[in-house]
Enzyme design. Structure first.
Site, short mmCIF file in Angstrom:
data_model
loop_
_atom_site.label_atom_id
_atom_site.label_comp_id
_atom_site.label_asym_id
_atom_site.label_seq_id
_atom_site.Cartn_x
_atom_site.Cartn_y
_atom_site.Cartn_z
CG ASP A 26 -2.03 0.97 0.99
OD1 ASP A 26 -2.19 1.45 -0.04
OD2 ASP A 26 -2.52 1.45 2.27
CG ASN A 74 -7.59 -2.71 -6.37
OD1 ASN A 74 -6.57 -3.32 -6.11
ND2 ASN A 74 -7.93 -1.75 -5.44
CD GLU A 213 1.98 -12.66 16.27
OE1 GLU A 213 1.90 -11.62 16.72
OE2 GLU A 213 1.69 -13.77 16.82
#
Length: 254
Positions: A26, A74, A213
């Site tokens: 991103d 998108n 995680e």
């Protein structure tokens, strides 16, 4: 920067690596905007980060790397941007396929790739076929991908393959359900990385990241490199993964 990356890589425990790293790439648009450039310039710059992360992951011995390249949402972007993204994907494969193959990396895709343009599918199929016998790192690119869409596709596949029979026999297990996901046969991600500082998972691997995680960096994707990957893995080493349970020394204590 190379010196710092070398210092960091020495801190990595090669015996405790995440088996599967997933990355939400991103920040391309913001990277371009900060420089007064069009958004597509950020996407072009992001290709260098892809190359560096793929190489670094393979060098470390990561088993699976999954990059979120294009989501089902998108398509809402301007057509010119979508077209540029697809052309960049084709250019990347044309330029990097030899290197990917040379490094024994197996290229794969996740998502509804059958809905992509035929010219894109041809390049993807070529990359998948050429590297299908490689035994090193599996490199997944998530294209026209959505976590909810993946779950819906899995359910529909189960229904087509005798879902009513399974229901009559008491239903299916989580393990059996996972066998119908795009990632069937792969370990779930141990580490999910998101760049650009956003604190959301954006419909990415919703089933698979149940116990991953999560490591977030403010670094924009075009600026992400080996150093940042190493930082994420070092942070991963410091996490205590209990999968809903307790640390052994706390079992039985109130």
């Amino acid at each position: 920067m190379p010196g710092k990356a070398q210092d960091l890589v020495r801190q990595i425990d090669r015996n405790a690596l995440p088996a599967h790293i997933a990355i939400i790439m991103d920040g391309n648009g913001r990277w371009a905007r900060k420089r007064g450039l069009p958004r597509v310039a950020g996407h072009r710059a992001g290709i260098n980060a892809v190359r560096e992360v793929v190489e670094a992951s393979a060098e470390l011995g990561i088993h699976v790397l999954t990059l979120y390249a294009f989501s089902v949402e998108n398509w809402k972007r301007p057509q010119t941007e979508v077209s540029t993204l697809m052309q960049l994907l084709k250019d990347y494969l044309n330029k990097e396929l030899d290197n990917i193959h040379k490094n024994n990396i197996r290229f794969r895709t996740l998502g509804r790739t059958d809905q992509l343009d035929a010219s894109v599918r041809r390049e993807l199929d070529k990359g998948i076929a050429r590297t299908s016998s490689n035994t090193g790192m599996i490199f997944n690119v998530a294209l026209n991908y959505g976590g909810r869409a993946e779950i819906v596709d899995a359910v529909n596949q189960i229904l087509r393959n005798g879902g009513s029979t399974a229901a009559a026999n008491g239903g299916i297990t989580e393990t059996q359900f996972a066998e119908h996901l795009y990632t069937a046969g792969l370990p779930d991600p141990d580490l999910l990385i998101r760049t650009s500082g956003e604190l959301r998972i954006s419909n990415f691997l919703l089933w698979q990241i149940a116990y991953a995680e999560i490591w977030v960096t403010d670094t924009l994707w075009p600026d992400f490199g080996k150093q940042h990957l190493y930082e994420a893995i070092i942070a991963f080493h410091k996490r205590e993964r209990r999968y809903g349970g307790l640390q052994p020394h706390l079992v039985g204590k109130r």
